[in-house]
Every structure is written in structure tokens, then in C-alpha cells.
Design a protein around this motif. Structure first.
Motif, PDB file in Angstrom:
ATOM      1  N   LEU A  14      -3.485  16.342  58.483  1.00  0.00           N
ATOM      2  CA  LEU A  14      -2.318  16.381  59.355  1.00  0.00           C
ATOM      3  C   LEU A  14      -1.261  17.334  58.797  1.00  0.00           C
ATOM      4  N   GLU A  15      -1.046  17.300  57.498  1.00  0.00           N
ATOM      5  CA  GLU A  15      -0.095  18.207  56.850  1.00  0.00           C
ATOM      6  C   GLU A  15      -0.523  19.654  57.025  1.00  0.00           C
ATOM      7  N   GLN A  16      -1.814  19.920  56.831  1.00  0.00           N
ATOM      8  CA  GLN A  16      -2.326  21.280  56.997  1.00  0.00           C
ATOM      9  C   GLN A  16      -2.121  21.775  58.423  1.00  0.00           C
ATOM     10  N   ARG A  17      -2.405  20.918  59.366  1.00  0.00           N
ATOM     11  CA  ARG A  17      -2.256  21.305  60.777  1.00  0.00           C
ATOM     12  C   ARG A  17      -0.788  21.561  61.106  1.00  0.00           C
ATOM     13  N   GLN A  18       0.086  20.713  60.545  1.00  0.00           N
ATOM     14  CA  GLN A  18       1.516  20.890  60.797  1.00  0.00           C
ATOM     15  C   GLN A  18       2.004  22.203  60.188  1.00  0.00           C
ATOM     16  N   GLU A  19       1.508  22.546  59.007  1.00  0.00           N
ATOM     17  CA  GLU A  19       1.861  23.822  58.376  1.00  0.00           C
ATOM     18  C   GLU A  19       1.381  24.990  59.229  1.00  0.00           C
ATOM     19  N   GLU A  20       0.173  24.868  59.779  1.00  0.00           N
ATOM     20  CA  GLU A  20      -0.352  25.921  60.644  1.00  0.00           C
ATOM     21  C   GLU A  20       0.509  26.073  61.898  1.00  0.00           C
ATOM     22  N   VAL A  21       0.897  24.941  62.478  1.00  0.00           N
ATOM     23  CA  VAL A  21       1.752  24.970  63.671  1.00  0.00           C
ATOM     24  C   VAL A  21       3.083  25.634  63.336  1.00  0.00           C
ATOM     25  N   ASP A  22       3.676  25.264  62.224  1.00  0.00           N
ATOM     26  CA  ASP A  22       4.950  25.848  61.807  1.00  0.00           C
ATOM     27  C   ASP A  22       4.816  27.356  61.591  1.00  0.00           C
ATOM     28  N   MET A  23       3.731  27.756  60.937  1.00  0.00           N
ATOM     29  CA  MET A  23       3.504  29.173  60.696  1.00  0.00           C
ATOM     30  C   MET A  23       3.343  29.931  62.017  1.00  0.00           C
ATOM     31  N   LEU A  24       2.600  29.357  62.940  1.00  0.00           N
ATOM     32  CA  LEU A  24       2.403  30.004  64.233  1.00  0.00           C
ATOM     33  C   LEU A  24       3.707  30.087  65.022  1.00  0.00           C
ATOM     34  N   LYS A  25       4.550  29.077  64.915  1.00  0.00           N
ATOM     35  CA  LYS A  25       5.857  29.115  65.577  1.00  0.00           C
ATOM     36  C   LYS A  25       6.705  30.243  65.012  1.00  0.00           C
ATOM     37  N   LYS A  26       6.687  30.381  63.687  1.00  0.00           N
ATOM     38  CA  LYS A  26       7.444  31.466  63.046  1.00  0.00           C
ATOM     39  C   LYS A  26       6.901  32.826  63.475  1.00  0.00           C
ATOM     40  N   GLN A  27       5.585  32.948  63.545  1.00  0.00           N
ATOM     41  CA  GLN A  27       4.979  34.199  63.996  1.00  0.00           C
ATOM     42  C   GLN A  27       5.398  34.516  65.424  1.00  0.00           C
ATOM     43  N   LYS A  28       5.393  33.507  66.271  1.00  0.00           N
ATOM     44  CA  LYS A  28       5.775  33.688  67.672  1.00  0.00           C
ATOM     45  C   LYS A  28       7.224  34.158  67.770  1.00  0.00           C
ATOM     46  N   GLU A  29       8.114  33.519  67.024  1.00  0.00           N
ATOM     47  CA  GLU A  29       9.522  33.903  67.038  1.00  0.00           C
ATOM     48  C   GLU A  29       9.703  35.332  66.545  1.00  0.00           C
ATOM     49  N   TYR A  30       8.982  35.694  65.499  1.00  0.00           N
ATOM     50  CA  TYR A  30       9.064  37.055  64.956  1.00  0.00           C
ATOM     51  C   TYR A  30       8.572  38.074  65.983  1.00  0.00           C
ATOM     52  N   MET A  31       7.455  37.778  66.620  1.00  0.00           N
ATOM     53  CA  MET A  31       6.906  38.701  67.620  1.00  0.00           C
ATOM     54  C   MET A  31       7.832  38.817  68.832  1.00  0.00           C
ATOM     55  N   GLN A  32       8.441  37.711  69.239  1.00  0.00           N
ATOM     56  CA  GLN A  32       9.389  37.765  70.345  1.00  0.00           C
ATOM     57  C   GLN A  32      10.576  38.653  69.995  1.00  0.00           C
ATOM     58  N   MET A  33      11.072  38.520  68.761  1.00  0.00           N
ATOM     59  CA  MET A  33      12.188  39.350  68.319  1.00  0.00           C
ATOM     60  C   MET A  33      11.800  40.831  68.345  1.00  0.00           C
TER      61      MET A  33
END
Length: 75
Positions: A14-33
């Protein structure tokens, strides 16, 4: 084969999946910017292009007028 997994294994997963989700959210925000920045750059370039296009048209018109004023002597 003992395929039993304990609660710690599930928590780790669950921790690993949450880290992956967080990383993907950060990537999405960066790409949107970056997409927004690229969009702004494109708009600026389009405005510059249209400005230069108008200036070119004016120069061509001035050249044509000058050629008419000078007559056939220039050709």
C-alpha cells in the motif's frame, strides 16, 4: 509453497502504491506547468509572426508605390 502474506506485506504494498500515485501526481503537475509555458510561448510567437507579417505587407506596399512613382526607369 507457503504463499501466506501478513499485514506488514500489505502495508508495504500500500505504501509503495501510494508513493507511485504521489510521484505520478507530481509528474502530471510538472507536465501541466510545462504545457502551459509552451502554450504561452506559442501565443507570443504567433503574435510576433502576425506583427512581422503586417510590417512586411507595409514594406511591400511602400516598395510598389515607389516603383510606380519612379516609373519604368527602375525596371
Amino acid at each position: 509453497m507457503d504463499n501466506k502474506k501478513g499485514p506488514n506485506d500489505l502495508e508495504k504494498l500500500l505504501e509503495q502504491r501510494q508513493e507511485e500515485v504521489d510521484m505520478l501526481k507530481k509528474q502530471k503537475e510538472y507536465m501541466q506547468m510545462k504545457c502551459r509555458q509552451a502554450g504561452e510561448a506559442v501565443l507570443k510567437q504567433e503574435a510576433r509572426y502576425h506583427s512581422l507579417e503586417k510590417e512586411f505587407d507595409k514594406v511591400c506596399e511602400e516598395r510598389d508605390n515607389l516603383m510606380r512613382m519612379l516609373g519604368d526607369d527602375v525596371k
